[in-house]
Write a protein that holds these residues in place. Structure first.
Motif, mmCIF file in Angstrom:
data_model
loop_
_atom_site.group_PDB
_atom_site.id
_atom_site.type_symbol
_atom_site.label_atom_id
_atom_site.label_comp_id
_atom_site.label_asym_id
_atom_site.label_seq_id
_atom_site.Cartn_x
_atom_site.Cartn_y
_atom_site.Cartn_z
ATOM 1 N N TYR A 160 -6.554 -8.181 -1.453
ATOM 2 C CA TYR A 160 -5.953 -8.148 -2.786
ATOM 3 C C TYR A 160 -4.508 -7.639 -2.727
ATOM 4 C CZ TYR A 160 -4.691 -6.442 -7.380
ATOM 5 O OH TYR A 160 -4.002 -6.200 -8.547
ATOM 6 N N LEU A 161 -4.289 -6.533 -2.034
ATOM 7 C CA LEU A 161 -2.945 -5.950 -1.965
ATOM 8 C C LEU A 161 -1.952 -6.911 -1.330
ATOM 9 C CD1 LEU A 161 -3.976 -2.348 -0.863
ATOM 10 C CD2 LEU A 161 -2.959 -2.966 -3.068
ATOM 11 N N LEU A 162 -2.365 -7.567 -0.267
ATOM 12 C CA LEU A 162 -1.464 -8.480 0.428
ATOM 13 C C LEU A 162 -1.209 -9.749 -0.384
ATOM 14 C CD1 LEU A 162 -2.912 -8.023 4.019
ATOM 15 C CD2 LEU A 162 -0.630 -7.337 3.256
ATOM 16 N N LYS A 163 -2.198 -10.213 -1.112
ATOM 17 C CA LYS A 163 -2.004 -11.400 -1.949
ATOM 18 C C LYS A 163 -1.174 -11.072 -3.186
ATOM 19 C CE LYS A 163 -4.550 -15.134 -4.238
ATOM 20 N NZ LYS A 163 -5.895 -15.702 -4.525
ATOM 21 N N ARG A 164 -1.418 -9.905 -3.770
ATOM 22 C CA ARG A 164 -0.721 -9.527 -5.010
ATOM 23 C C ARG A 164 0.710 -9.082 -4.746
ATOM 24 N NH1 ARG A 164 1.975 -8.371 -8.563
ATOM 25 N NH2 ARG A 164 1.529 -7.358 -10.573
ATOM 26 N N TYR A 165 0.931 -8.313 -3.681
ATOM 27 C CA TYR A 165 2.256 -7.719 -3.450
ATOM 28 C C TYR A 165 2.961 -8.301 -2.225
ATOM 29 C CZ TYR A 165 0.475 -4.367 -6.826
ATOM 30 O OH TYR A 165 -0.051 -3.787 -7.953
ATOM 31 N N THR A 166 2.314 -9.184 -1.525
ATOM 32 C CA THR A 166 2.848 -9.878 -0.336
ATOM 33 C C THR A 166 3.567 -8.908 0.603
ATOM 34 O OG1 THR A 166 4.902 -10.547 -1.455
ATOM 35 C CG2 THR A 166 3.014 -12.037 -1.620
ATOM 36 N N VAL A 167 4.804 -9.227 0.986
ATOM 37 C CA VAL A 167 5.493 -8.451 2.026
ATOM 38 C C VAL A 167 5.771 -7.017 1.588
ATOM 39 C CG1 VAL A 167 7.556 -8.352 3.482
ATOM 40 C CG2 VAL A 167 6.508 -10.552 2.960
ATOM 41 N N LEU B 74 3.761 -4.248 2.904
ATOM 42 C CA LEU B 74 3.965 -3.850 4.296
ATOM 43 C C LEU B 74 5.201 -2.977 4.470
ATOM 44 C CD1 LEU B 74 3.224 -7.297 5.967
ATOM 45 C CD2 LEU B 74 1.711 -5.317 5.871
ATOM 46 N N ARG B 75 5.910 -2.703 3.384
ATOM 47 C CA ARG B 75 7.118 -1.887 3.468
ATOM 48 C C ARG B 75 6.757 -0.439 3.208
ATOM 49 N NH1 ARG B 75 9.657 -6.535 0.702
ATOM 50 N NH2 ARG B 75 10.936 -7.591 2.255
ATOM 51 N N THR B 76 6.779 0.353 4.261
ATOM 52 C CA THR B 76 6.386 1.754 4.177
ATOM 53 C C THR B 76 7.476 2.558 3.486
ATOM 54 O OG1 THR B 76 5.264 1.435 6.274
ATOM 55 C CG2 THR B 76 5.512 3.699 5.515
ATOM 56 N N PRO B 77 7.107 3.466 2.580
ATOM 57 C CA PRO B 77 8.120 4.284 1.913
ATOM 58 C C PRO B 77 8.766 5.283 2.858
ATOM 59 C CG PRO B 77 5.935 5.081 1.365
ATOM 60 C CD PRO B 77 5.748 3.791 2.135
ATOM 61 N N ARG B 78 9.830 5.897 2.381
ATOM 62 C CA ARG B 78 10.532 6.906 3.158
ATOM 63 C C ARG B 78 9.609 8.068 3.487
ATOM 64 N NH1 ARG B 78 15.196 9.985 0.109
ATOM 65 N NH2 ARG B 78 13.319 10.849 -0.822
ATOM 66 N N THR C 206 0.619 -12.842 6.035
ATOM 67 C CA THR C 206 1.501 -12.470 4.925
ATOM 68 C C THR C 206 2.959 -12.449 5.353
ATOM 69 O OG1 THR C 206 -0.257 -11.148 3.901
ATOM 70 C CG2 THR C 206 1.999 -10.635 3.246
ATOM 71 N N LEU C 207 3.213 -12.138 6.613
ATOM 72 C CA LEU C 207 4.588 -12.087 7.099
ATOM 73 C C LEU C 207 5.289 -13.437 7.005
ATOM 74 C CD1 LEU C 207 4.308 -9.755 10.232
ATOM 75 C CD2 LEU C 207 5.316 -9.240 8.010
ATOM 76 N N LYS C 208 4.542 -14.504 6.841
ATOM 77 C CA LYS C 208 5.157 -15.813 6.655
ATOM 78 C C LYS C 208 5.924 -15.884 5.340
ATOM 79 C CE LYS C 208 1.724 -18.283 9.446
ATOM 80 N NZ LYS C 208 0.667 -19.328 9.449
ATOM 81 N N ASP C 209 5.647 -14.925 4.427
ATOM 82 C CA ASP C 209 6.346 -14.888 3.145
ATOM 83 C C ASP C 209 7.666 -14.131 3.216
ATOM 84 O OD1 ASP C 209 4.251 -16.283 1.931
ATOM 85 O OD2 ASP C 209 3.172 -14.445 1.417
ATOM 86 N N CYS C 210 8.046 -13.652 4.386
ATOM 87 C CA CYS C 210 9.322 -12.956 4.529
ATOM 88 C C CYS C 210 10.471 -13.894 4.151
ATOM 89 C CB CYS C 210 9.509 -12.463 5.961
ATOM 90 S SG CYS C 210 8.478 -11.045 6.417
ATOM 91 N N ASP C 211 11.539 -13.305 3.640
ATOM 92 C CA ASP C 211 12.678 -14.108 3.187
ATOM 93 C C ASP C 211 13.344 -14.860 4.338
ATOM 94 O OD1 ASP C 211 12.257 -13.252 0.614
ATOM 95 O OD2 ASP C 211 13.633 -11.562 0.777
ATOM 96 N N THR C 212 13.397 -14.219 5.508
ATOM 97 C CA THR C 212 14.055 -14.838 6.660
ATOM 98 C C THR C 212 13.206 -14.659 7.905
ATOM 99 O OG1 THR C 212 15.259 -12.825 7.299
ATOM 100 C CG2 THR C 212 16.318 -14.275 5.670
ATOM 101 N N GLN C 213 13.485 -15.492 8.906
ATOM 102 C CA GLN C 213 12.805 -15.376 10.190
ATOM 103 C C GLN C 213 13.134 -14.034 10.841
ATOM 104 O OE1 GLN C 213 10.556 -17.263 11.620
ATOM 105 N NE2 GLN C 213 10.452 -16.029 13.505
#
Length: 287
Positions: free
Chosen positions: A80-87, A90-94, A126-133
């Protein structure tokens, strides 16, 4: 939190507000551990669970919830988290201890450490949804730099080699992660218990499949007889730069480069052969 070094937590003096954040976070941790329904966990995350950041409480981020889902193998919640929030999941906070910005390697590393193959597969997809390679590659090859995080300084590939988790390693390599860790894979094969040797061998085999060319390794020249006995003459000669790779290895490497999604479905004839019996062929079996 299992991905934060306990020695760092012991030296922190918490205020009442921070303790309340710790209490709500622990309640959420327990709820994920009990595999509660996704809708209930999301209600908790967005309304009841808080983290301490810059002197103020804040609600839990999807990336923090994903770490809990990985630890407790809550696959429905991770999906659910990966489908709803995608990449962004995977971005860890500070890091609140040293103000370092988080690394995408943290989620990947936690999945590898706990050998969560199913969730890791969702993550790399999910990483396939990244903006760039380039962004996608940064996630795959990132080394956790914050010293407060367990497995800091290691990429997910290096950790998979260190822990002998070949299924995780194959997932990462197929998606284009850099095949680092050959030196560690060789020494892991040399030093591991007999019960772990099969998985250690498979990790080494997979690295060799995806390496563009073998790096120079002084350990092979230092103890040639020992490594030749362990690897077989053909593979040893190739790693030392004395001969081309064995024909079967070349064929499997071509398959890895052109149809890497087919590696795990090779027929039994190509799977789980030893280096000694098949002139240095590599094994690509997945359970």
């Amino acid at each position: 939190m299992p991905w934060i070094l306990s020695s760092q937590l012991d030296c922190v003096s918490l205020t009442p507000s921070q303790r309340e954040c710790e209490r709500t976070a622990f309640s959420f941790y327990c709820a994920v551990r009990e595999q509660l329904p996704v809708w209930l966990l999301e209600d908790m995350r967005t309304m009841e669970v808080f983290s301490w950041d810059d002197g103020h409480p804040r609600t839990f981020l999807p990336s923090e919830a994903l770490l809990y889902a990985i630890v407790h193998d809550h696959q429905d919640y991770a999906r659910y988290l990966l489908k709803r929030y995608t990449v962004s999941a995977l971005r860890t906070p500070r890091c609140s201890f040293c103000c370092c910005h988080g690394s995408g390697a943290q989620q990947l590393n936690v999945a590898v450490r706990y050998n969560r193959v199913a969730i890791l597969s969702m993550m790399v997809e999910t990483l396939k949804d990244c903006d760039t390679q380039g962004e996608r590659q940064d996630f795959l090859d990132s080394h956790g730099g914050c010293s407060h995080v367990a497995d800091a300084g290691k990429s997910a590939v290096e950790l998979a080699v260190e822990l002998s988790h070949p299924n995780c390693l194959l997932l990462l390599l197929v998606q284009g992660a850099r095949p680092d860790g050959l030196h560690a894979a060789l020494h892991r094969l040399l030093s591991c218990d007999i019960s772990e040797r099969c998985h250690a061998q498979r990790c080494l085999d997979l690295l060799l499949l995806f390496l563009p060319k073998p790096p120079r390794l002084s350990c092979l020249q230092d103890e040639p007889q020992r490594w030749q006995s362990l690897l077989g003459n053909d593979v040893f000669s190739w790693l030392c730069g004395l001969a081309p790779p064995p024909l079967l290895l070349q064929a499997l490497r071509c398959l890895a480069q052109s149809r890497s999604d087919q590696i795990s479905s090779l027929p039994d004839f190509f799977q789980l052969h030893s280096w000694q019996l098949s002139v240095g062929m590599v094994t690509v079996e997945m359970d």
